[in-house]
Design a protein around this motif. Structure first.
Motif, PDB file in Angstrom:
ATOM      1  N   PHE A 279       0.801  -1.230   0.108  1.00 25.44           N
ATOM      2  CA  PHE A 279       0.020  -0.047  -0.093  1.00 25.44           C
ATOM      3  C   PHE A 279       0.631   1.286   0.055  1.00 25.44           C
ATOM      4  N   TRP A 282       1.500   6.235   2.610  1.00 27.84           N
ATOM      5  CA  TRP A 282      -0.026   7.154   2.579  1.00 27.84           C
ATOM      6  C   TRP A 282      -1.152   6.351   2.732  1.00 27.84           C
ATOM      7  N   LEU A 283      -1.256   5.288   1.946  1.00 25.06           N
ATOM      8  CA  LEU A 283      -2.576   4.479   1.982  1.00 25.06           C
ATOM      9  C   LEU A 283      -2.778   3.987   3.409  1.00 25.06           C
ATOM     10  N   LEU A 284      -1.374   3.522   3.895  1.00 22.07           N
ATOM     11  CA  LEU A 284      -1.625   3.055   5.226  1.00 22.07           C
ATOM     12  C   LEU A 284      -2.198   3.770   6.306  1.00 22.07           C
ATOM     13  N   VAL A 286      -4.053   6.309   5.585  1.00 16.19           N
ATOM     14  CA  VAL A 286      -5.642   6.476   5.441  1.00 16.19           C
ATOM     15  C   VAL A 286      -6.193   5.306   6.151  1.00 16.19           C
ATOM     16  N   LEU A 287      -5.965   3.981   5.669  1.00 17.23           N
ATOM     17  CA  LEU A 287      -6.479   2.917   6.401  1.00 17.23           C
ATOM     18  C   LEU A 287      -6.619   2.764   7.860  1.00 17.23           C
ATOM     19  N   TYR A 321      -1.187   2.077  12.565  1.00 17.08           N
ATOM     20  CA  TYR A 321      -1.133   2.113  11.296  1.00 17.08           C
ATOM     21  C   TYR A 321      -0.851   3.540  10.604  1.00 17.08           C
ATOM     22  N   ILE A 393      -2.160  14.817   3.260  1.00 18.04           N
ATOM     23  CA  ILE A 393      -1.227  13.975   2.368  1.00 18.04           C
ATOM     24  C   ILE A 393      -0.888  14.764   1.089  1.00 18.04           C
ATOM     25  N   ARG A 397       3.044  15.286   0.079  1.00 17.27           N
ATOM     26  CA  ARG A 397       3.488  14.977  -1.109  1.00 17.27           C
ATOM     27  C   ARG A 397       4.292  15.991  -1.865  1.00 17.27           C
TER      28      ARG A 397
END
Length: 418
Positions: A279, A282-284, A286-287, A321, A393, A397
């Protein structure tokens, strides 16, 4: 064992022992205060008093970590925590009628020493990890926190049967001293001279605030941390009362709850590297945010301990996370030489929520019930995150891309082959 592996083992061991000691304190103190007084309002007040002095220390602790290099400060602060607990145990036995007051003062002193410990870790992690290994090292620290929540309460349940709750604090004192010893062999890092004057020190503290306020992604992250900490401060501050009084579970269930979180930490220790590969950071993040918000809502309406317990575990796993993203990204956009100065105010903003949470428990929570208070805050956290998290996020970036581009321009061009 290679030098690098030995340093990582000593780093993790010192962190784990310190965090396990904190878990012994967190197990004993709230139960003693609640059982001695029988008042949720006093439990909330103790939580507020415990965290208020800690906030004032964080900017100074960050400055000390910058000057010290981190490892010396960690050992000295943990040694001081061991001494404070030893004195507390002696006073509780010498004057049993003062127990609640002594424990509240002890909580304030220990929380003051949390700041230098946390800032030492914040300063030391980037020194031990390369840029590529930084997420995994931050995940190691994060999962040490969860692992401590398994081993600490498990040790507490066993030891309390033999020692009692007060002597359990004596065991925590010894473990704080052992944590300090682990870091004595770590590299000391560069030690810098202080400003030497009150004006100079205030100037350095002001520089930290200036760098923080001028760093948009880190400020956005600080606002998210404040919101998350406010809900979790409320939940954790009332946890002993909810489990043992509202839900009617025994004391052993209070310890079992934290043990289950720690077992989940062991699973996370294995899963996090795989999740990062699949992931990304960043996606981690959000999760983790989505999981924690969903589980906080369940906690607010849980009718029984069997519903409350898995939601509690999953909520703290969600925080773990999110914090991999939190810890990894912020150090990328803060100058290393000013990391402590910036992170001191950063932590102050995030942890300001802890005394506020304690006051909410003692006032609103006492009136409408702690679970209902958590459910209202969970709804607000979900709404705030839906707006603030995407902005954070996106801002990170851009900042990371700009820092990488600046680094490329600063690097000399390779010499042509002869």
């Amino acid at each position: 064992m290679s030098g690098l592996r030995l340093r990582r083992a000593l780093f993790a061991g010192g962190v784990l022992l310190g965090l396990m000691s904190e878990q012994l304190v967190l197990f004993s103190v709230p139960l003693i205060i609640f059982q001695e007084s029988g008042k949720l309002s006093l439990l909330g007040l103790a939580y507020a008093v415990e965290w208020l002095p800690c906030l004032l220390v964080y900017p100074f602790a960050g400055l000390m970590a910058d000057r010290d290099g981190g490892t010396r400060l960690f050992s000295r602060a943990n040694t001081a925590r061991g001494v404070v607990l030893a004195v507390t145990v002696a006073l509780c036995f010498a004057a049993p009628s003062w127990t609640v007051g002594v424990l509240m003062v002890n909580g304030a002193l220990l929380s003051t020493l949390v700041a230098p410990v946390r800032m030492s870790i914040e300063k030391t992690v980037p020194q031990l990890a390369s840029k590529e290994d930084l997420p995994r090292t931050q995940a190691l620290f994060q999962n040490m926190e969860l692992l401590a929540m398994a081993l600490g309460p498990g040790l507490a349940v066993l030891a309390v049967m033999v020692l009692g709750k007060i002597w359990l604090l004596g065991l925590a004192a010894l473990m704080f001293l052992a944590a300090a010893a682990c870091w004595l062999k770590l590299p000391r890092g560069t030690r810098t001279a202080g400003a030497g004057t009150v004006r100079g020190n205030l100037g350095e503290l002001g520089l930290g605030w200036k760098l923080l306020l001028g760093n948009r992604p880190v400020m956005l992250l600080a606002s998210l941390n404040f919101a998350i900490n406010l809900v979790f401060a409320t939940m954790l501050g009332a946890n002993a009362a909810v489990v043992t009084d509202v839900l009617g579970a025994p004391e052993s269930s209070f310890a079992l709850l934290n043990m289950l979180v720690g077992v989940a930490g062991l699973v996370n220790l294995l899963m996090t590297p795989r999740l990062l590969k699949r992931f990304g950071v960043w996606l981690l993040g959000v999760l983790g945010y989505v999981v924690m918000c969903a589980c906080l809502l369940v906690l607010g309406f849980a009718p029984t301990f069997t519903v409350y317990a898995p939601a509690f575990v999953a909520a703290l796993c969600g925080v773990a996370y999110f914090n991999v993203f939190n810890r990894t990204e912020r150090v990328k956009v803060i100058p290393q030489q000013h990391l402590g100065k910036v992170m001191g105010p950063f932590f102050l903003i995030g942890l300001l929520s802890y005394p506020i949470g304690g006051l909410l428990i003692s006032s609103v929570g006492a009136a409408i019930g702690p679970q209902r208070l958590v459910s209202v805050l969970a709804v607000l956290l979900s709404a705030f995150g839906a707006v603030a998290l995407p902005l954070t996020i996106r801002s990170f970036r851009r900042a990371v891309a700009a820092a990488d581009a600046a680094g490329d321009k600063a690097s000399p061009e390779p010499a042509p082959a002869a």
